[in-house]
Write an enzyme that holds these catalytic residues in place. Structure first.
Site, PDB file in Angstrom:
ATOM      1  CB  ILE A 485      -0.874  -0.134   1.064  1.00  0.00           C
ATOM      2  CG1 ILE A 485      -0.262  -0.197   2.335  1.00  0.00           C
ATOM      3  CG2 ILE A 485      -1.913  -1.319   1.073  1.00  0.00           C
ATOM      4  CD1 ILE A 485      -1.113   0.048   3.733  1.00  0.00           C
ATOM      5  CG  LEU A 646      12.230  -7.362   7.341  1.00  0.00           C
ATOM      6  CD1 LEU A 646      11.071  -7.636   6.618  1.00  0.00           C
ATOM      7  CD2 LEU A 646      12.911  -8.456   7.214  1.00  0.00           C
ATOM      8  CB  THR A 650      10.840   0.531   3.213  1.00  0.00           C
ATOM      9  OG1 THR A 650      11.560  -0.874   3.912  1.00  0.00           O
ATOM     10  CG2 THR A 650      11.327   0.460   1.792  1.00  0.00           C
ATOM     11  CD  GLN A 654       4.916   2.084   6.366  1.00  0.00           C
ATOM     12  OE1 GLN A 654       4.722   3.244   6.085  1.00  0.00           O
ATOM     13  NE2 GLN A 654       4.325   0.938   6.827  1.00  0.00           N
ATOM     14  CE  LYS A 717       9.082  -6.263  19.599  1.00  0.00           C
ATOM     15  NZ  LYS A 717       9.502  -5.374  20.729  1.00  0.00           N
ATOM     16  CD  GLU A 721      -1.523  -0.253  12.026  1.00  0.00           C
ATOM     17  OE1 GLU A 721      -2.702  -0.009  12.481  1.00  0.00           O
ATOM     18  OE2 GLU A 721      -1.452  -1.452  11.597  1.00  0.00           O
TER      19      GLU A 721
END
Ligand code: MOS
Length: 763
Positions: A485, A646, A650, A654, A717, A721
């Site tokens: 997304i 990871l 990115t 986020q 984890k 959000e």
């Protein structure tokens, strides 16, 4: 920043065969497609023959009934093909029951099924025409007469006394939890805080409006629709239309943001499918930005009473968090707002409770960090108020009340780095330069203040499957119905697969966003990378095991006779100790059609043995204009403990995106309800103020090294959000530190501080 978490011993190819890709700041693999416009979003599929356009007509009242509807002028308008209303729409399943928590996104969602109007803007007609303009023009010609329900309720505070107890709250959490004797402990506490915070409705508002193209091929339906979770959208449309799931396909390879609002199946998707059936042509329906305020998700307005009791040296003895939030007569969504305070701080006496307040508005629904975000506002502002009452540093107060285990479940935390986040953040942010007294630091015309707040989000996992094929030419393809997304799923799954298979990332193709592919978690609940990544890892291990069998059993291979369990895939080779053979040689000889592996991860272990959450510390510096009350964010820093990362690039995007979105919750976003008809009046991006990069000149997010041994095979984890959580509170606390004004009604706009600013004369 790169964290090496121990992997489950059963699946260790990543750790054994480090190509070093996991943990690298790899650029987005879909970046070139996006910047050149070749990434196709739902509305952009072309070449579907004879595509027609649908335009939604929304109800012009808040609650009531259609008493008459005249579509004749619309039908007679040029190029109009059909007008659907409740009188002629194809049959659909009845609406889902009001309470169906666990299946919230996998349920029937009919539209145009009744003359009843449940909320302002609810679709009452769909006009289909040969062009968008003709459809939109004719939509204005549909004449609807209504009987209004004079009892309609739109105001939360006015209906608070009629609140009810729901059976459960979102994410399967308990409505109420309690321990010890809150009332007694609170009454006896030498220092008390008893405050109520009022948070407004907010709307998710992703950049890409909700849009769907529907194509029927005989009795087969394909929906091109931006959906965060292909599998639930797929079963939801099948249920709605009462057709077998195998006759439906949902295609959603690129999605321009969602923040939760593209998890449910919304009106444009269902209406496109109905419309395409009626006119026997592909139909596209996009919601306009104003329509999205009525027909996508919003975070519900809520009132939160927060009570904290403490000893004089700042040890919490009692915590109560009571929440009243908006829901509707036709769909129960109760945001799990008191969930935040359940896990943050130790206190032997506690109560965390939710109520629903039924209003005649669109259904509230998930929006980035549902529950945790609004809950953090009350808990974290109240902690700041307590720190002031105790004359204590707000970071030290939090550290003092760090719990030994999960305060609600008493399970051990799988990992929790909140204290480290505060220490590291304080050092980097220069917390020691914070003004100790409010309204004492000036920079020209600005009053300057610092604030902190904690962030938290649970680690969720959902069952996920993946298929990985390695071809004889040394390329690989990963397939699953996972979505991206805007978060970077394509990129991190490429990293996981390439590293696990010992291939260069250019050799790996990831195919996502199609319901015909293996079923995955999709994107939501910050569970995507962990769930889809674990399934990919397992599928790669399945490939490795098969190749190991082939190579060790083949007398022509230098690996013949080696123990298959020790075989690794590395740098395009099949390797055992100091022996190796190129992967393409092994495959062309022994499996010229390639090797396919399947991986399936069952999701979180039940019953849980650990309490697993991301924790973080948010730091903010604001300036408040001494004359106008204008509030500007000057700096923000977020420090998080999120297990293994990871991809730091990115991940940082986020987190920063979440933090910027948090500025909206703190300072700008508020969907205002018209008390006459329950419409959201500021229903466009000119009046609903979504923060942008320019709203914070300096921002950074960092992740601490953290070992997360239990949550999943990758040791991650999730952080889609958590970035938004705590930001609004940190800003509110910074505004207090700057001005001495405590605002408890959000967002904190200049009118709320203007009257209380110190009269020091203009600069
Ligand atoms: Mo998130 S609100 O589950 O997309």
């Amino acid at each position: 920043m790169v964290n090496r978490s121990p992997l489950s011993p059963a699946i260790n190819p990543v750790e054994e065969n480090r190509g070093g890709l996991i943990g690298k700041p790899m650029n987005r693999v879909d970046g070139p497609l996006k910047v050149t416009g070749r990434a196709k979003y739902s509305y952009e599929y072309r070449g579907l023959k004879d595509t027609a356009y649908g335009f939604i007509v929304g109800a012009g009242i808040g609650k009531g009934r259609i008493s008459g509807i005249d579509t004749s002028r619309a039908e007679a308008a040029p190029r109009v093909l059909a007008v659907l209303t409740y009188q002629n729409a194809p049959k659909q399943a009845p609406p889902h029951p009001r309470e169906n928590g666990a299946n919230r996104f996998d349920r029937s969602e009919p539209f145009l099924f009744s003359p009843d109007v449940r909320y302002y803007g609810e679709p009452v007609a769909l006009v289909i025409a040969e062009t968008y303009e003709a459809a939109r023009h004719a939509a204005g010609l549909v004449e609807v007469r209504y009987v209004k329900d004079a009892q309609a309720k739109f105001d939360l505070a006015a209906s608070q006394s009629q609140a009810y107890k729901p059976k459960g709250v979102n994410a399967g959490m308990k409505t109420d939890t309690a321990e010890g004797d809150f009332d007694g402990a609170f009454a006896a506490a030498p220092v008390k805080i008893d405050v109520t915070y009022h948070l407004p409705h907010e709307h998710n508002m992703p950049m890409e409006p909700h849009a769907t193209q529907a194509v029927w091929d005989g009795d087969q339906l394909t929906l091109y629709s931006g959906q965060q979770i292909a599998a639930t959208a797929h079963s939801s449309i099948a249920k709605t239309l009462q057709i077998p799931p195998e006759r439906v396909r949902v295609v959603t390879p690129f999605i321009g943001g969602g923040f939760g609002s593209k998890v449910p199946l919304h009106a444009q998707a269902v209406l496109a499918a109905l419309g395409a059936k009626v006119v026997r042509r592909p139909v596209k329906v996009a919601q306009t930005r104003p329509q999205m305020f009525a027909n996508t998700n919003h975070r519900p307005e809520c009132l939160q009473r927060m009570r904290l009791g403490a000893t004089k040296d700042g040890v919490l003895t009692a915590i109560a968090h009571d929440v009243w939030s908006q829901t509707t007569p036709f769909d129960e969504f109760i945001e799990q707002t008191a969930a935040f305070s359940r896990v943050m701080y130790a206190a032997p006496n506690r109560a965390h409770r939710h109520w629903g307040v039924i209003l005649d508005l669109p259904s509230s629904d998930i929006m980035r960090a549902p529950g945790e975000e609004p809950g953090s506002v009350a808990q974290e502002c109240a902690m700041d108020e307590l720190a002031v009452a105790l004359d204590m540093d707000p970071i030290e107060l939090r550290i003092k009340n760090e719990p030994k285990d999960d305060p609600e479940t008493h399970l051990p935390f799988s990992s929790r780095s909140l204290v480290e986040c505060y220490r590291e953040g304080a050092r980097r942010f220069g917390w020691s330069t914070r003004p100790k007294r409010p309204a004492t630091l000036r920079d020209g015309r600005w009053l300057v203040g610092y604030g902190v707040a904690s962030a938290m989000f649970p680690t969720y996992m959902r069952p996920s499957a993946a298929a990985v094929r390695v071809n004889a030419d040394g390329t690989a393809v990963v397939k699953m119905d996972m979505t991206d997304i805007g978060t970077g799923s394509y990129t991190v799954l490429t990293q996981v697969a390439a590293e696990s298979l010992g291939l260069a990332p250019e050799k790996v193709t990831v195919e996502l966003g199609d319901s015909k592919l293996p079923k995955s978690s999709g994107s939501g609940g910050s569970f995507g990378a962990a769930s889809a990544g674990s399934a990919t890892l397992l599928a790669c291990e399945h490939v490795r095991a098969q190749i190991a069998q082939l190579a060790t059993k083949d007398r022509r291979s230098p690996l013949a006779g080696a123990d298959a369990a020790t075989i690794a895939l590395r740098d395009g080779h099949v390797v055992a100790g100091d022996k190796s053979e190129p992967l393409s040689a092994v495959l062309s000889r022994l499996a010229p059609a390639g090797v396919e592996g399947k991986g399936e991860h069952q999701g979180a272990q039940q019953p849980a043995k650990y309490s697993s959450h991301v924790f973080g510390a948010q730091f903010a510096e604001v300036g408040v204009d001494i004359d106008s009350g204008e509030i500007r964010v000057r700096r923000m820093l977020g420090v998080f403990g999120s297990g293994r990362i990871l991809n730091p690039k990115t991940a940082r995007s986020q987190l920063i995106g979440g933090m910027i979105m948090g500025i909206g919750a703190g300072l700008t976003e508020e969907s205002i309800v018209d008390p006459r008809d329950g419409s959201f009046v500021n229903h466009d991006l000119a009046e609903y103020h979504v923060p942008v990069n320019a709203d914070v000149p300096q921002i950074d997010a960092i992740c601490l090294e953290e070992q997360e041994p239990y949550a999943n095979p990758l040791g991650i984890k999730g952080l889609g959000e958590v970035g938004i959580v705590g930001v609004a509170a940190a800003l509110a606390n910074a505004v207090y530190n700057a001005t001495g004004i405590r605002v408890r009604k959000f967002p904190i706009t200049l009118d709320k501080v203007l009257g209380g600013l110190p009269d020091t004369g203009s600069t």
